[in-house]
Design a protein around this motif. Structure first.
Motif, PDB file in Angstrom:
ATOM      1  N   ASP A 100       0.794  -1.227   0.000  1.00 46.46           N
ATOM      2  CA  ASP A 100       0.000   0.000   0.000  1.00 46.46           C
ATOM      3  C   ASP A 100       0.828   1.280   0.000  1.00 46.46           C
ATOM      4  OD1 ASP A 100      -2.465  -1.242  -0.134  1.00 46.46           O
ATOM      5  OD2 ASP A 100      -2.792  -1.221   2.033  1.00 46.46           O
ATOM      6  N   LEU A 111       1.799   2.932  -5.543  1.00 41.70           N
ATOM      7  CA  LEU A 111       0.662   2.784  -6.435  1.00 41.70           C
ATOM      8  C   LEU A 111       1.134   2.804  -7.892  1.00 41.70           C
ATOM      9  CD1 LEU A 111      -2.335   2.277  -6.708  1.00 41.70           C
ATOM     10  CD2 LEU A 111      -2.683   4.752  -6.747  1.00 41.70           C
ATOM     11  N   THR A 152      -7.065  -6.857  -4.981  1.00 42.78           N
ATOM     12  CA  THR A 152      -6.191  -5.769  -4.551  1.00 42.78           C
ATOM     13  C   THR A 152      -5.129  -5.455  -5.604  1.00 42.78           C
ATOM     14  OG1 THR A 152      -6.545  -6.264  -2.215  1.00 42.78           O
ATOM     15  CG2 THR A 152      -4.537  -5.059  -2.776  1.00 42.78           C
ATOM     16  N   MET A 188      -4.548  -2.106  -7.986  1.00 41.95           N
ATOM     17  CA  MET A 188      -3.286  -1.373  -7.938  1.00 41.95           C
ATOM     18  C   MET A 188      -2.588  -1.327  -9.300  1.00 41.95           C
ATOM     19  SD  MET A 188      -2.017  -2.703  -4.228  1.00 41.95           S
ATOM     20  CE  MET A 188      -0.738  -1.492  -3.904  1.00 41.95           C
TER      21      MET A 188
END
Length: 196
Positions: free
Chosen positions: A98, A101, A131, A135
């Motif tokens: 996280d 990006l 996820t 991304m």
């Protein structure tokens, strides 16, 4: 020049059985011609997410974050070795991912899931699929799922028994699939700039 693959692993636990699988992935990918490197979230040791890499002024990000951003940008593809914690993702690996990006965009990713039980991290794999897609990665359709990790790889990361043989067969297909998408992505990026 060999295609560069980063293999991400995220357990912070003292007794980490999954590191065997991460090391196995690096060794297997290297043996078929990839330039594979293990990125261990515990060793990188990014803080709990406060600011993403892109939210720092140029040159102001922590050194470990800056170095990892450069590695991610220069990679041709990614592998996420994903353990399952209580039906979900390992927090260490999710936290590392996280922090970035745009660095992930327009490259393929593969998922290798594992658990101590018979479901082989399937729920974590499913969570990671969405996820990673969000991304900006293309998630390859082949996956590797390892249940009863302690009975599949020995302490040195060598496959054992029938479970180990099944791992070797599934990993061969996984590596071919990843390689195809790495080549496709590279060719497309050379032909046409990504739209964003």
């Amino acid at each position: 020049m060999a295609d560069r693959i980063l293999v991400f692993y995220g357990s912070y636990r003292h007794d980490r059985a999954g590191i065997r699988l991460a090391d196995y992935a690096v060794a297997c990918l290297s043996s078929v011609g990839f330039d594979a490197e293990l990125i261990d979230a515990r060793e990188v040791d990014l803080p709990m997410l406060d600011r993403m890499y892109k939210e720092y002024e140029n040159g102001q990000a922590p050194v470990a974050m800056e170095q990892l951003a450069a590695k991610i940008r220069s990679a041709d593809g990614f592998v996420f070795v994903a353990g399952e914690y209580n039906w979900g993702m390992q927090p260490g690996l999710k936290n590392l991912a996280d922090h970035f990006l745009e660095e992930w965009f327009w490259r393929p990713a593969g998922i290798i899931s594992y658990s101590a039980g018979r479901l082989a991290g399937a729920r974590a794999s499913l969570a990671w699929h969405g996820t990673l897609s969000e991304m900006g990665m293309v998630v390859v359709s082949s996956t590797v799922s390892v249940g009863a990790i302690g009975q599949t790889l020995d302490a040195d990361g060598r496959p054992v028994g029938e479970a180990g043989q099944a791992l070797e067969r599934s990993f061969a297909r996984f590596a071919e699939d990843l390689g195809w998408w790495v080549e496709a992505g590279r060719c497309q990026r050379e032909r046409r700039r990504p739209p964003f």
